[in-house]
Design an enzyme around this catalytic site. Structure first.
Site, PDB file in Angstrom:
ATOM      1  N   GLY A  34     -93.335  34.279 -26.214  1.00 47.16           N
ATOM      2  CA  GLY A  34     -94.008  33.075 -25.726  1.00 47.16           C
ATOM      3  C   GLY A  34     -95.006  33.377 -24.626  1.00 47.16           C
ATOM      4  CG  ASP A  35     -95.821  36.379 -20.771  1.00 49.07           C
ATOM      5  OD1 ASP A  35     -96.362  35.607 -19.956  1.00 49.07           O
ATOM      6  OD2 ASP A  35     -95.999  37.611 -20.754  1.00 49.07           O
ATOM      7  CB  ALA A  36     -97.508  37.775 -25.918  1.00 45.53           C
TER       8      ALA A  36
END
Length: 146
Positions: A34-36
């Protein structure tokens, strides 16, 4: 008219990935992807706003990807989340992370981890429209113009 295939669908095909039960993934695994994905969305929007020096692009992007901004966004979005989305967020927020926040309070860091877990879950379940809606709406509701 050609049917569009998601980026994830293409990745799975090209790299012959086996089907996985995303709901069994740890919240930190969801937050990792999700961060990416969130970073890719923000970087894409910043780049689409104009060709600039890499340092300027980085400064513009940082405003949106820091834990404090993500925490503001998820708090502003809570009333719009489905039950399942709220459950994923809470799993991510409550996960025992083995890293610590560099420039954020522990509360903001945990909320940001929950937000990233939600984005990762939606991406891995190929709910791209929902990801984009929540990111755009979160930016708006948190008062972060992009």
């Amino acid at each position: 008219m050609e049917e569009s295939v998601s980026l994830l669908g293409q990745i799975k095909t090209v790299f012959a990935c086996k089907e996985q039960d995303v709901r069994s993934y740890s919240p930190l695994t969801l937050a990792y992807i999700g961060d990416a994905i969130y970073d890719l969305i923000i970087r894409s929007v910043v780049v689409e706003r104009g060709n600039r020096a890499a340092n300027d692009l980085h400064k513009r992007t940082t405003r949106y990807v820091k834990a404090e901004a993500q925490a503001q966004m998820i708090m502003a979005l809570q009333e719009e989340l489905t039950e399942e989305e709220m459950a994923v967020f809470k799993r991510g927020r409550n996960a025992k992370a083995y890293t610590s926040a560099k420039n954020a309070s522990i509360g903001d860091y945990r909320k940001a981890t929950g937000f990233e877990a939600l984005i990762g879950f939606l991406y891995l379940t190929e709910q791209t429209d929902r990801v984009l809606y929540l990111v755009k709406r979160g930016i708006e509701k948190a008062g972060l113009t992009i």
